[in-house]
Structures are given as structure tokens and as C-alpha cells.
Design a protein around this motif. Structure first.
Motif, PDB file in Angstrom:
ATOM      1  N   TYR A 121      -7.575  -0.632  -2.068  1.00 36.10           N
ATOM      2  CA  TYR A 121      -6.757  -0.801  -0.768  1.00 36.10           C
ATOM      3  C   TYR A 121      -6.724   0.826  -0.545  1.00 36.10           C
ATOM      4  CZ  TYR A 121      -2.860  -1.699   2.365  1.00 36.10           C
ATOM      5  OH  TYR A 121      -2.129  -1.792   3.281  1.00 36.10           O
ATOM      6  N   THR A 122      -6.137   1.514  -1.453  1.00 33.41           N
ATOM      7  CA  THR A 122      -5.852   2.866  -1.098  1.00 33.41           C
ATOM      8  C   THR A 122      -7.189   3.741  -0.653  1.00 33.41           C
ATOM      9  OG1 THR A 122      -4.248   2.828  -3.065  1.00 33.41           O
ATOM     10  CG2 THR A 122      -4.699   5.205  -2.159  1.00 33.41           C
ATOM     11  N   LEU A 123      -8.222   3.288  -1.144  1.00 32.50           N
ATOM     12  CA  LEU A 123      -9.475   3.971  -0.633  1.00 32.50           C
ATOM     13  C   LEU A 123      -9.616   3.745   0.520  1.00 32.50           C
ATOM     14  CD1 LEU A 123     -12.083   3.377  -3.564  1.00 32.50           C
ATOM     15  CD2 LEU A 123     -11.019   5.575  -3.100  1.00 32.50           C
ATOM     16  N   VAL A 124      -9.401   2.660   1.086  1.00 30.37           N
ATOM     17  CA  VAL A 124      -9.657   2.364   2.401  1.00 30.37           C
ATOM     18  C   VAL A 124      -8.436   3.155   3.364  1.00 30.37           C
ATOM     19  CG1 VAL A 124      -9.700   0.507   4.311  1.00 30.37           C
ATOM     20  CG2 VAL A 124     -10.492   0.073   1.915  1.00 30.37           C
ATOM     21  N   ALA A 176     -16.332   6.736  16.993  1.00 30.99           N
ATOM     22  CA  ALA A 176     -15.086   7.803  16.352  1.00 30.99           C
ATOM     23  C   ALA A 176     -13.606   6.755  16.522  1.00 30.99           C
ATOM     24  CB  ALA A 176     -15.043   8.801  17.231  1.00 30.99           C
ATOM     25  N   LEU A 177     -13.363   6.335  17.472  1.00 30.90           N
ATOM     26  CA  LEU A 177     -12.202   5.228  17.642  1.00 30.90           C
ATOM     27  C   LEU A 177     -12.308   4.251  16.808  1.00 30.90           C
ATOM     28  CD1 LEU A 177     -11.572   5.606  21.368  1.00 30.90           C
ATOM     29  CD2 LEU A 177     -10.387   6.823  19.539  1.00 30.90           C
ATOM     30  N   THR A 178     -13.330   3.582  16.706  1.00 26.70           N
ATOM     31  CA  THR A 178     -13.280   2.454  15.723  1.00 26.70           C
ATOM     32  C   THR A 178     -12.992   2.823  14.066  1.00 26.70           C
ATOM     33  OG1 THR A 178     -15.152   1.398  17.127  1.00 26.70           O
ATOM     34  CG2 THR A 178     -14.922   0.430  14.621  1.00 26.70           C
ATOM     35  N   HIS A 179     -13.851   3.957  13.978  1.00 27.28           N
ATOM     36  CA  HIS A 179     -13.444   4.664  12.550  1.00 27.28           C
ATOM     37  C   HIS A 179     -11.978   5.002  12.431  1.00 27.28           C
ATOM     38  CE1 HIS A 179     -13.520   8.609  10.133  1.00 27.28           C
ATOM     39  NE2 HIS A 179     -13.619   7.702   9.443  1.00 27.28           N
ATOM     40  N   ILE A 180     -11.657   5.592  13.346  1.00 28.21           N
ATOM     41  CA  ILE A 180     -10.097   5.930  13.131  1.00 28.21           C
ATOM     42  C   ILE A 180      -9.082   4.933  12.964  1.00 28.21           C
ATOM     43  CG2 ILE A 180      -8.277   7.173  14.782  1.00 28.21           C
ATOM     44  CD1 ILE A 180     -10.430   9.150  15.394  1.00 28.21           C
ATOM     45  N   TYR A 181      -9.416   3.790  14.029  1.00 31.02           N
ATOM     46  CA  TYR A 181      -8.322   2.597  14.038  1.00 31.02           C
ATOM     47  C   TYR A 181      -8.521   1.509  13.055  1.00 31.02           C
ATOM     48  CZ  TYR A 181      -6.535   5.151  17.762  1.00 31.02           C
ATOM     49  OH  TYR A 181      -5.793   6.215  18.707  1.00 31.02           O
ATOM     50  N   THR A 182      -9.898   1.468  12.239  1.00 30.18           N
ATOM     51  CA  THR A 182     -10.142   0.448  11.532  1.00 30.18           C
ATOM     52  C   THR A 182      -9.223   0.261  10.278  1.00 30.18           C
ATOM     53  OG1 THR A 182     -12.393   0.491  12.059  1.00 30.18           O
ATOM     54  CG2 THR A 182     -11.739  -0.429   9.590  1.00 30.18           C
ATOM     55  N   PRO A 183      -8.579   1.480   9.728  1.00 29.18           N
ATOM     56  CA  PRO A 183      -7.636   1.508   8.639  1.00 29.18           C
ATOM     57  C   PRO A 183      -6.214   0.501   9.086  1.00 29.18           C
ATOM     58  CG  PRO A 183      -8.664   3.312   8.439  1.00 29.18           C
ATOM     59  CD  PRO A 183      -8.941   2.827   9.780  1.00 29.18           C
ATOM     60  N   VAL A 185      -6.226  -1.759  11.349  1.00 32.23           N
ATOM     61  CA  VAL A 185      -6.354  -3.124  11.418  1.00 32.23           C
ATOM     62  C   VAL A 185      -6.505  -3.681  10.193  1.00 32.23           C
ATOM     63  CG1 VAL A 185      -8.053  -4.689  12.587  1.00 32.23           C
ATOM     64  CG2 VAL A 185      -7.620  -2.588  13.718  1.00 32.23           C
ATOM     65  N   LEU A 186      -7.128  -2.944   9.405  1.00 32.89           N
ATOM     66  CA  LEU A 186      -7.411  -3.702   7.924  1.00 32.89           C
ATOM     67  C   LEU A 186      -6.037  -3.664   7.333  1.00 32.89           C
ATOM     68  CD1 LEU A 186      -9.968  -3.070   5.264  1.00 32.89           C
ATOM     69  CD2 LEU A 186      -7.772  -2.168   4.733  1.00 32.89           C
ATOM     70  N   MET A 187      -5.177  -2.779   7.393  1.00 33.18           N
ATOM     71  CA  MET A 187      -3.680  -3.108   6.730  1.00 33.18           C
ATOM     72  C   MET A 187      -3.238  -4.162   7.269  1.00 33.18           C
ATOM     73  SD  MET A 187      -1.893   0.740   6.230  1.00 33.18           S
ATOM     74  CE  MET A 187      -2.296   1.261   7.720  1.00 33.18           C
ATOM     75  N   SER A 188      -3.173  -4.604   8.634  1.00 34.40           N
ATOM     76  CA  SER A 188      -2.290  -5.579   9.150  1.00 34.40           C
ATOM     77  C   SER A 188      -2.997  -6.796   8.670  1.00 34.40           C
ATOM     78  CB  SER A 188      -2.533  -5.281  10.572  1.00 34.40           C
ATOM     79  OG  SER A 188      -2.010  -6.318  11.205  1.00 34.40           O
ATOM     80  N   ILE A 189      -4.228  -6.967   8.756  1.00 35.50           N
ATOM     81  CA  ILE A 189      -5.107  -8.013   8.290  1.00 35.50           C
ATOM     82  C   ILE A 189      -4.758  -8.417   6.775  1.00 35.50           C
ATOM     83  CG2 ILE A 189      -7.306  -9.269   7.955  1.00 35.50           C
ATOM     84  CD1 ILE A 189      -8.341  -7.835  10.620  1.00 35.50           C
ATOM     85  N   TYR A 190      -4.854  -7.310   5.962  1.00 39.08           N
ATOM     86  CA  TYR A 190      -4.670  -7.390   4.527  1.00 39.08           C
ATOM     87  C   TYR A 190      -3.316  -8.115   4.255  1.00 39.08           C
ATOM     88  CZ  TYR A 190      -4.397  -6.086  -0.305  1.00 39.08           C
ATOM     89  OH  TYR A 190      -4.646  -6.101  -1.709  1.00 39.08           O
ATOM     90  N   THR A 191      -2.449  -7.628   4.631  1.00 41.16           N
ATOM     91  CA  THR A 191      -1.072  -8.026   4.538  1.00 41.16           C
ATOM     92  C   THR A 191      -0.939  -9.660   4.981  1.00 41.16           C
ATOM     93  OG1 THR A 191      -0.370  -5.847   5.441  1.00 41.16           O
ATOM     94  CG2 THR A 191       1.351  -7.678   4.952  1.00 41.16           C
ATOM     95  N   SER A 192      -1.612  -9.875   5.955  1.00 47.12           N
ATOM     96  CA  SER A 192      -1.492 -11.402   6.255  1.00 47.12           C
ATOM     97  C   SER A 192      -2.074 -12.382   5.453  1.00 47.12           C
ATOM     98  CB  SER A 192      -1.864 -11.655   7.498  1.00 47.12           C
ATOM     99  OG  SER A 192      -3.233 -11.349   7.985  1.00 47.12           O
ATOM    100  N   LEU A 193      -3.357 -11.527   4.898  1.00 41.03           N
ATOM    101  CA  LEU A 193      -4.186 -12.551   3.739  1.00 41.03           C
ATOM    102  C   LEU A 193      -3.275 -12.498   2.461  1.00 41.03           C
ATOM    103  CD1 LEU A 193      -7.774 -11.076   4.346  1.00 41.03           C
ATOM    104  CD2 LEU A 193      -6.862 -13.311   4.958  1.00 41.03           C
ATOM    105  N   GLU A 194      -2.662 -11.487   2.268  1.00 43.52           N
ATOM    106  CA  GLU A 194      -1.991 -11.497   0.874  1.00 43.52           C
ATOM    107  C   GLU A 194      -0.909 -12.441   1.018  1.00 43.52           C
ATOM    108  OE1 GLU A 194      -0.037  -7.667   0.403  1.00 43.52           O
ATOM    109  OE2 GLU A 194      -0.811  -7.329  -1.444  1.00 43.52           O
ATOM    110  N   HIS A 195      -0.467 -12.794   1.806  1.00 43.88           N
ATOM    111  CA  HIS A 195       0.822 -13.570   2.162  1.00 43.88           C
ATOM    112  C   HIS A 195       0.270 -15.220   2.035  1.00 43.88           C
ATOM    113  CE1 HIS A 195       3.480 -10.460   3.566  1.00 43.88           C
ATOM    114  NE2 HIS A 195       4.394 -11.250   2.750  1.00 43.88           N
ATOM    115  N   ILE A 196      -1.159 -15.451   2.052  1.00 42.40           N
ATOM    116  CA  ILE A 196      -1.408 -16.804   1.975  1.00 42.40           C
ATOM    117  C   ILE A 196      -1.524 -17.075   0.426  1.00 42.40           C
ATOM    118  CG2 ILE A 196      -3.370 -18.472   2.440  1.00 42.40           C
ATOM    119  CD1 ILE A 196      -4.481 -16.666   4.346  1.00 42.40           C
ATOM    120  N   PRO A 197      -0.777 -18.173   0.177  1.00 45.15           N
ATOM    121  CA  PRO A 197      -0.860 -18.697  -1.294  1.00 45.15           C
ATOM    122  C   PRO A 197      -1.938 -19.244  -1.689  1.00 45.15           C
ATOM    123  CG  PRO A 197       1.037 -19.743   0.081  1.00 45.15           C
ATOM    124  CD  PRO A 197       0.047 -19.104   0.936  1.00 45.15           C
ATOM    125  N   ARG A 198      -2.318 -18.834  -2.884  1.00 40.47           N
ATOM    126  CA  ARG A 198      -3.492 -19.107  -3.434  1.00 40.47           C
ATOM    127  C   ARG A 198      -3.683 -20.724  -3.587  1.00 40.47           C
ATOM    128  NH1 ARG A 198      -3.941 -15.209  -2.355  1.00 40.47           N
ATOM    129  NH2 ARG A 198      -5.083 -13.247  -3.237  1.00 40.47           N
TER     130      ARG A 198
END
Lengths: 308, 357
Positions: A121-124, A176-183, A185-198
Motif C-alpha cells: 500500500y505504501t509503495l503505491v 501525466a494526470l492519470t499518473h498523478i491522480y491514480t494513487p 483513486v486507489l486510496m479511496s477504493i482500497y479503503t472501501s474494499l477494506e471495509h468489506i467483511p470477509r
């Protein structure tokens, strides 16, 4: 039956509790500083901008006379509305690419990586620590006429002379903008995925759904709030960007902010610049309102606590 | 009758830790079998292996005679009620329940009938349009059961399904679930750490401890004839004494406890060794103020505390060697004994179960 009764009580409780919340004078005092702060730094500048958008310009100087002229100019001159539409298009592409890049990665880090999840996650996220300008310039080095991409292609023999279209094009801006804003977007999606109970995913498999159906019926719907928030982020920030087109875009890929920048600067036409600023503001507010609603509608967790 | 589920030497390791240590278990068709054990004993892992969420690192799991170790969960005719219910938060009660049918490709019209039927069964018809968040805990629990039952599974797995409910509702749901199981005739494998719950609901109980099954038997048998010290101690309340076998008689055994003679009976499947443990239930201990002539033996002690618990009186007696024994007797008008009093304790031969130490 008993718990039904308990539920009925609960259901009634919430709205009444809200209605009864009276205006506390002390609360009002507490609110004064933020109101002043917001007035000075947010509302006042927008008010000035708004007023400015109705003044006339006569040979480079502002005439304080009411006119709709700036607005008519915007909607009739293709330089202005065309740039605006182009900006929307670029923002849409950046949003789409950011999602396509970050969703699979967020999914992978969240569900497939068992150890060192935090490390991945940090690498991203690390690119976010690098200055925006540095990242934009990096693309110049990659895409330029004597850049890495051209040199590689020349060496491989795919082209026989350096290509100019890599840099100073809409593609470069979107890239360039995709590169700049991808992290983001990723953070936001990651957080919501993290909240899904296994066990919700296990329940889906238990009931006969394979991996794909579990994804489309359970994972994706449950991650929509994060997806929408991330997409909004990418879209709105791209809308207001002017450095990437400035550095990588060339004249053909000017975006709204570049136009505003030149109207306030070189062209010395503040009223028209204000007009475009105000219109952009309203479009962005509209988008935010829309996505906020969508986000709210798709939020399944903590229903009631988050909603308004 | 062939077992519907059979575990053969099933083992599960996580890294260097072996959570399930080669268990054998045969579940009969239509029975309510409870796997009972403390947290961390491997019972949930065992259930998850039957469901298909974990793959055993050794042994076989047979479902109707077929080894299903390599069959993914979505292809097993087994459904699970999760401890946290795991309802789909973005779907209504109706859609949650219909999910299993939809995945099986059942046509819409049939689906609607079946969902209605199941909703009626769990008395949730008026809640069909609600989201799980708008339901109480008990209602969510019922949705979870309904959702798992919709496909008529061969076996229903329940992982501590009542753990999150308050005591009163839990008791009510225990009876409801038991009735539901009897009515449907579906095999239930139920996980709990609550021994009372296990005794109330089960046809048979498998007591698990540290990755092994200690005993599989009916609740009565488990209670009256524990096969190990652990089972005796875990199920109900008991007094345990370290004893040595002196001699065997036709009906039982004569034991030595710290120089005193006791009687008991060898528990089932127990091999007599030098050191044994005697288990006697508090309600089986009788007390007298004088040494009674017709008792087979009597242990002297001193009443330490008399506790009135409503329908029962608990008497704590300290033996001469310092060991405490608990005795329970139905409460009468006034307490028969008082603290500090000398008493004699005894029990019938059949009530002193002798098991391996």
C-alpha cells in the motif's frame, strides 16, 4: 416479537431526537469563528469573482457596468466553450484510466496479499510524496523528442526518426494526470474494499456464486462509494489542473484553467476570466452534489449514521 | 445408515501450528450434532473445512460418501450460517434470501414462491423490503438462517449463530432452531462454546479440546458418562478427585483417596491404570451430620459455606486434606447445614465415575 417492538421504538427514536435538538446559544458562539473564517477566505473571494463576471471591459480596463456579455461570449465563442468541453473530456478520460489502473491493484493488495499488505500500500502511495512538478517534468523526460521513449523505439528500430506526438499532446496530458491522480483513486477504493467483511464474500461463495459472480454482485456494489469518491477526486482535480497542460500539452490541449490563467494575465480580461471561473465552479458543485448523492445511495454500511 | 458427513483423520495446520489434529467424526443424516469446545479448540476451523473455506492439510471429508476436499464451497450442497450473519448489506432481506436461488439459476417465478415460503417459515414476511441494517439482531439472525436454508442443503452448518444475542432471545432462538431442524429434517452441524446450549439443542455432542475430539455422544451420556477428565469438567459442574484403584468388585471399583476408601464405577472405554480421576456431580453428593451405617463409605469434612441459589442450596465442604467439594441439594424450608459444622459426605457407586487421570 419482542425485538420487533424494540426495533419499532428505535425507528421512532431517531427522527424525534433530531427534531428536538434545539438551538443552543453556546453552540452559536462556537460557530462564529468558523463562519468568519469561511466568509473571509471562501465566500468573499467567490462573491468578488461572481460580481466581476458581470462587468464590462473596455480596451483592457474594467468598466463597472452590468452586462451579460461575458456569459454570451463564453457560450458563443468556441475557444471558450470548446476548451471547456475538452477539459470535461480529458477529465473523463483521466477518471476512467485512474479507475482501470487502481481498482485491480487495490483489489489485489486488499484480497490477495496476505503478508506485508501495508508495504504494498505504501509503495503505491509513495509517488504522492514527490512534488507534482517533479512528476510532471519526469514525463517530459520520458516523452520528449530526445526522451526515453523515443530513444528506446529508435534503438529497437520501430521508428526511424524521433516522434513529436508523444509530448505536447492531449495523450501526454491524460497520461501525466492519470499518473498523478491514480494513487488518490486507489486510496479511496482500497479503503472501501477494506471495509468489506470477509465472511460476506464467503457467504456469497457458500450460496453458490463463483469468484466472478461474487465480485459483480457483492464486492463491486459494496465498493461503489469508494469508487465514486475516488472518481470524483480525479475528475474534479483534473478539471482545475493547469500545470500538466502547460508543461506537457502544448497549445492544442489548453484546458479551462489555462484559459482563465491567460485571461487574468496576458489578456487582462478579468471579467471573462471570472465568468469562466464561476461556470467551472457551478459545474464542479453540480458534479459533487451528484456524486455525493450516488455515494450516499450506494453506502450500505453504517446506514443511518452517515446519511443526512 | 451411512453417515451424511464423515471426517476421516482430518488435520489442519496453519504454518507450524496444528489447529485440528486428525479428527474422525461421522454425522448421521437428519441429526442435530453440536461441536462443543472452548475458543481456540479448532471447532470453527473444522466447520470451515466442511463448508469448503479451508482445505484440510490431511485426511478426507466425505459428503454422502464422496470426498469433497477439492470441491469449492459454491459447489457443495452445504450451507453456512455465519457467526456475524454475514448478510449482504446492500441487498434487501428478500434479495439476501433469494441469492442462493438466483445463483442456482432458479427462474424468477419459482424463486418468488420459495422466498415467500421461507420468509413465512422464519416469520419475517413484513420485513422483506428492509435492508439488514434496519433489522434487530434476532431478525438478522433469522434472515441468515433463511438464506442458508433456501437451497435445501444436505447439511446446514451453524457457527455460533446465537453468540451475539442477549440471553433471553438466545434461549428463545435455541428452541426455534431446534424445532426448525426437527420440522425440516435437515442435518445441522452446530458450533458453540456454551455447554448449556449444546445440551439443550443437540441429538449428539462432539466435545472438542485442543484440536481433538474427546467424546461424541448424546447429551445424557456426555453428562452422566464423561469419557475424560476434560469432558467431565467442561460439561456441567463436577468434583474431581485423584484416586487409586484398590480392587474391583462385581458392580464397581473400590478406590483409595488419600488413605480413605471410596467407591465408584469405571467410566466407559476407560482402561484402569495406577492413577485415576473420580468425577462426581454436586447433585449426587449426599450429606449427613452423623456417619450413616448403611452408606458404603463416608468422607468427613467441614462445611465452609452454604449458598442459597433459589431452587438449590450449594454447600461447599472442605475435606480434611483441604480439598473443596461442592454439593447441591433442593432447597427446603431452612438450610440443613450451617457453616463450620462437621459433616459426612457420600455417594452411590454408580455416581462416582472413574476416568483416566
Amino acid at each position: 416479537m419482542q425485538d420487533e417492538a424494540a426495533l419499532a421504538i428505535n425507528k421512532n427514536e431517531r427522527p424525534t431526537a433530531r427534531r428536538q435538538r434545539a438551538w443552543n446559544p453556546r453552540l452559536l458562539i462556537l460557530l462564529i469563528p468558523p463562519i468568519i473564517w469561511l466568509s473571509i477566505f471562501l465566500f468573499a473571494p467567490y462573491a468578488v469573482l461572481f460580481i466581476n463576471s458581470f462587468w464590462k471591459v473596455d480596451f483592457g480596463s474594467i468598466v463597472h457596468e452590468f452586462t451579460w456579455g461575458n456569459y454570451t461570449k463564453f457560450f458563443t465563442n468556441s475557444l471558450y466553450y470548446g476548451t471547456f468541453l475538452k477539459t470535461l473530456k480529458i477529465a473523463a478520460w483521466v477518471t476512467v484510466f485512474s479507475i482501470l489502473l487502481s481498482y485491480p491493484l487495490a483489489y489485489f493488495i486488499n484480497f490477495k496479499i496476505k503478508k506485508n499488505k501495508q508495504l504494498f500500500y505504501t509503495l503505491v502511495i509513495i509517488p504522492l510524496w514527490v512534488s507534482y512538478l517533479v512528476r510532471a517534468y519526469a514525463w517530459k523526460i520520458v516523452l520528449g523528442q530526445d526522451g526515453i521513449l523515443n530513444n528506446v523505439l529508435l534503438a529497437v528500430g520501430l521508428i526511424d526518426h524521433p516522434m513529436e506526438i508523444f509530448l505536447y499532446s492531449q495523450y501526454a496530458v491524460v497520461l501525466a494526470l492519470t499518473h498523478i491522480y491514480t494513487p488518490w483513486v486507489l486510496m479511496s477504493i482500497y479503503t472501501s474494499l477494506e471495509h468489506i467483511p470477509r465472511d460476506v464474500l464467503e457467504a456469497s461463495k457458500d450460496l453458490g456464486a463463483g469468484r466472478f459472480r461474487t465480485f459483480f454482485r457483492v464486492v463491486l456494489p459494496l465498493s461503489l462509494p469508494g469508487l465514486i469518491a475516488g472518481a470524483t477526486f480525479a475528475f474534479v482535480l483534473t478539471m482545475g489542473d493547469f500545470l500538466a497542460p502547460q508543461l506537457l500539452g502544448g497549445t492544442s490541449s489548453m484546458m479551462v484553467s489555462n484559459v482563465v490563467y491567460s485571461l487574468f494575465g496576458v489578456a487582462n480580461n478579468w471579467p471573462l476570466g471570472s465568468t469562466i471561473g464561476i461556470l467551472t465552479l457551478f459545474v464542479v458543485l453540480g458534479i459533487l452534489q451528484l456524486t455525493h448523492r450516488l455515494e450516499h445511495r450506494t453506502t450500505s454500511f453504517e446506514a443511518g449514521t452517515r446519511g443526512r | 445408515m451411512n453417515p451424511i458427513v464423515e471426517l476421516v483423520q482430518v488435520e489442519k495446520r496453519f504454518g507450524s501450528e496444528t489447529v485440528v489434529k486428525g479428527i474422525d467424526l461421522a454425522v448421521r443424516k437428519g441429526e442435530f450434532l453440536t461441536i462443543l469446545g472452548p475458543s481456540g479448540c479448532g471447532k470453527t476451523t473444522t466447520l470451515r473445512m466442511i463448508a469448503g473455506f479451508e482445505r484440510p492439510t490431511g485426511g478426507e471429508i466425505l459428503l454422502e460418501g464422496r470426498n469433497v476436499v477439492d470441491v469449492p464451497p459454491y459447489k457443495r450442497d452445504v450451507n453456512t450460517v455465519f457467526q456475524s450473519y454475514a448478510l449482504f448489506p446492500h441487498m434487501t432481506v428478500y434479495d439476501n434470501i433469494a441469492y442462493g436461488l438466483k445463483m442456482k439459476g432458479v427462474p424468477m417465478a419459482q424463486r418468488a414462491d420459495r422466498v415467500k415460503e421461507v420468509l413465512r417459515m422464519v416469520q419475517l414476511e413484513p420485513m422483506a423490503g428492509r435492508k439488514p441494517m434496519q433489522l434487530s439482531g434476532g431478525q438478522q439472525q433469522r434472515v441468515a438462517v433463511a438464506r442458508a436454508l433456501i437451497n435445501n442443503p444436505k447439511v446446514l452448518l451453524l457457527d455460533e449463530p446465537l453468540g451475539a444475542l442477549d440471553l433471553k432471545l438466545r434461549k428463545q432462538m435455541q428452541i426455534e432452531l431446534k424445532h426448525l431442524q426437527q420440522r425440516l429434517g435437515i442435518t445441522f452441524i452446530y458450533i458453540t462454546h456454551d455447554q448449556e446450549e449444546a445440551l439443550t439443542m443437540s441429538d449428539r455432542i462432539a466435545v472438542m479440546n485442543q484440536g481433538r475430539i474427546e467424546q461424541v455422544a448424546t447429551p445424557e451420556e456426555i453428562y452422566h458418562y464423561p469419557q475424560s477428565k476434560y469432558v467431565a469438567d467442561f460439561i456441567g459442574e463436577t468434583n474431581l478427585l485423584d484416586v487409586q484403584i484398590v480392587s474391583r468388585t462385581d458392580s464397581g471399583i473400590v478406590l483409595d483417596y488419600a488413605g480413605r476408601k471410596l467407591v465408584g464405577k469405571l467410566g466407559r472405554n476407560q482402561t484402569p491404570t495406577d492413577k485415576m480421576t473420580l468425577s462426581v456431580r454436586p447433585e449426587r453428593i449426599r450429606m449427613a451430620k452423623e456417619e450413616e451405617a448403611d452408606w458404603p463409605f463416608a468422607l468427613p469434612g467441614k462445611v465452609e459455606e452454604v449458598i442459597f441459589v433459589g431452587s438449590f442450596v450449594r454447600t461447599i465442604v472442605r475435606l480434611t486434606d483441604g480439598t473443596q467439594l461442592h454439593a447441591m441439594a433442593p432447597s427446603q424450608g431452612k438450610a440443613a447445614f450451617t457453616a463450620g459444622e462437621q459433616v459426612w459426605l457420600g455417594w452411590e457407586e454408580a455416581d462416582g465415575i472413574v476416568i483416566g487421570a
